[in-house]
Design a protein around this motif. Sequence first.
Motif, mmCIF file in Angstrom:
data_model
loop_
_atom_site.group_PDB
_atom_site.id
_atom_site.type_symbol
_atom_site.label_atom_id
_atom_site.label_comp_id
_atom_site.label_asym_id
_atom_site.label_seq_id
_atom_site.Cartn_x
_atom_site.Cartn_y
_atom_site.Cartn_z
ATOM 1 N N ARG A 167 0.867 -1.186 0.000
ATOM 2 C CA ARG A 167 0.000 0.000 0.000
ATOM 3 C C ARG A 167 0.900 1.231 0.000
ATOM 4 O O ARG A 167 1.753 1.385 0.865
ATOM 5 C CB ARG A 167 -0.897 -0.002 1.231
ATOM 6 N N THR A 168 0.688 2.101 -0.981
ATOM 7 C CA THR A 168 1.528 3.295 -1.137
ATOM 8 C C THR A 168 0.641 4.509 -1.359
ATOM 9 O O THR A 168 0.674 5.131 -2.420
ATOM 10 C CB THR A 168 2.518 3.104 -2.299
ATOM 11 N N SER A 198 8.439 4.853 -3.707
ATOM 12 C CA SER A 198 9.892 4.698 -3.663
ATOM 13 C C SER A 198 10.355 4.243 -2.279
ATOM 14 O O SER A 198 11.303 3.469 -2.157
ATOM 15 C CB SER A 198 10.598 5.988 -4.079
ATOM 16 N N TYR A 199 9.670 4.685 -1.239
ATOM 17 C CA TYR A 199 9.988 4.253 0.126
ATOM 18 C C TYR A 199 9.743 2.748 0.273
ATOM 19 O O TYR A 199 10.567 2.024 0.842
ATOM 20 C CB TYR A 199 9.159 5.046 1.137
ATOM 21 N N VAL A 205 9.725 0.444 -2.120
ATOM 22 C CA VAL A 205 10.725 -0.275 -2.921
ATOM 23 C C VAL A 205 12.033 -0.376 -2.135
ATOM 24 O O VAL A 205 12.653 -1.449 -2.080
ATOM 25 C CB VAL A 205 10.949 0.416 -4.283
ATOM 26 N N LYS A 206 12.447 0.704 -1.491
ATOM 27 C CA LYS A 206 13.681 0.687 -0.685
ATOM 28 C C LYS A 206 13.546 -0.268 0.494
ATOM 29 O O LYS A 206 14.502 -0.959 0.853
ATOM 30 C CB LYS A 206 14.028 2.089 -0.205
ATOM 31 N N GLN A 207 12.371 -0.303 1.122
ATOM 32 C CA GLN A 207 12.154 -1.221 2.239
ATOM 33 C C GLN A 207 12.290 -2.674 1.794
ATOM 34 O O GLN A 207 12.905 -3.484 2.497
ATOM 35 C CB GLN A 207 10.764 -1.021 2.835
ATOM 36 N N VAL A 208 11.718 -3.008 0.650
ATOM 37 C CA VAL A 208 11.803 -4.370 0.127
ATOM 38 C C VAL A 208 13.261 -4.728 -0.150
ATOM 39 O O VAL A 208 13.746 -5.791 0.247
ATOM 40 C CB VAL A 208 10.938 -4.539 -1.150
ATOM 41 N N GLU A 209 13.980 -3.829 -0.796
ATOM 42 C CA GLU A 209 15.385 -4.088 -1.108
ATOM 43 C C GLU A 209 16.201 -4.255 0.170
ATOM 44 O O GLU A 209 17.001 -5.187 0.287
ATOM 45 C CB GLU A 209 15.965 -2.963 -1.968
ATOM 46 N N ILE A 235 6.236 -1.492 -10.192
ATOM 47 C CA ILE A 235 5.151 -1.166 -11.120
ATOM 48 C C ILE A 235 3.995 -0.595 -10.304
ATOM 49 O O ILE A 235 3.445 -1.299 -9.457
ATOM 50 C CB ILE A 235 4.672 -2.423 -11.873
ATOM 51 N N PRO A 236 3.646 0.681 -10.512
ATOM 52 C CA PRO A 236 2.491 1.233 -9.806
ATOM 53 C C PRO A 236 1.221 0.477 -10.183
ATOM 54 O O PRO A 236 1.014 0.137 -11.345
ATOM 55 C CB PRO A 236 2.416 2.682 -10.279
ATOM 56 N N ARG A 237 0.390 0.191 -9.188
ATOM 57 C CA ARG A 237 -0.877 -0.496 -9.410
ATOM 58 C C ARG A 237 -1.985 0.440 -8.965
ATOM 59 O O ARG A 237 -2.449 0.375 -7.845
ATOM 60 C CB ARG A 237 -0.942 -1.813 -8.633
#
Length: 86
Positions: A15-16, A23-24, A26-30, A48-50
């Motif tokens: 949820r974004t 972007s936050y 994505v950084k957390q996942v990485e 990919i934005p959903r």
Amino acid sequence: MLQFPAPFTFTVIGRTDAPDADSYYVKQVEQCLVSSLGTDESVEIRSIPRGKHFTRVCATITVDSSAQIQSLYDDLGRIKETVMKF
């Protein structure tokens, strides 16, 4: 059946809602994957934005066992914004 070590793609949806939340997330996942692996192994990330409220993140890494895959899915599920993982 996978033969290890093998490349494996983890896909999570988060949820974004907030500005710059994609972007936050994505950084957390990485960071989650890198810290769980304990190395600076390269993580190939695609986001990919959903719609307006969610972001899909696909991350490909090299895994050593099925237990490691399950452990990484558990870690990704602990990220507060994660709503789906597959």
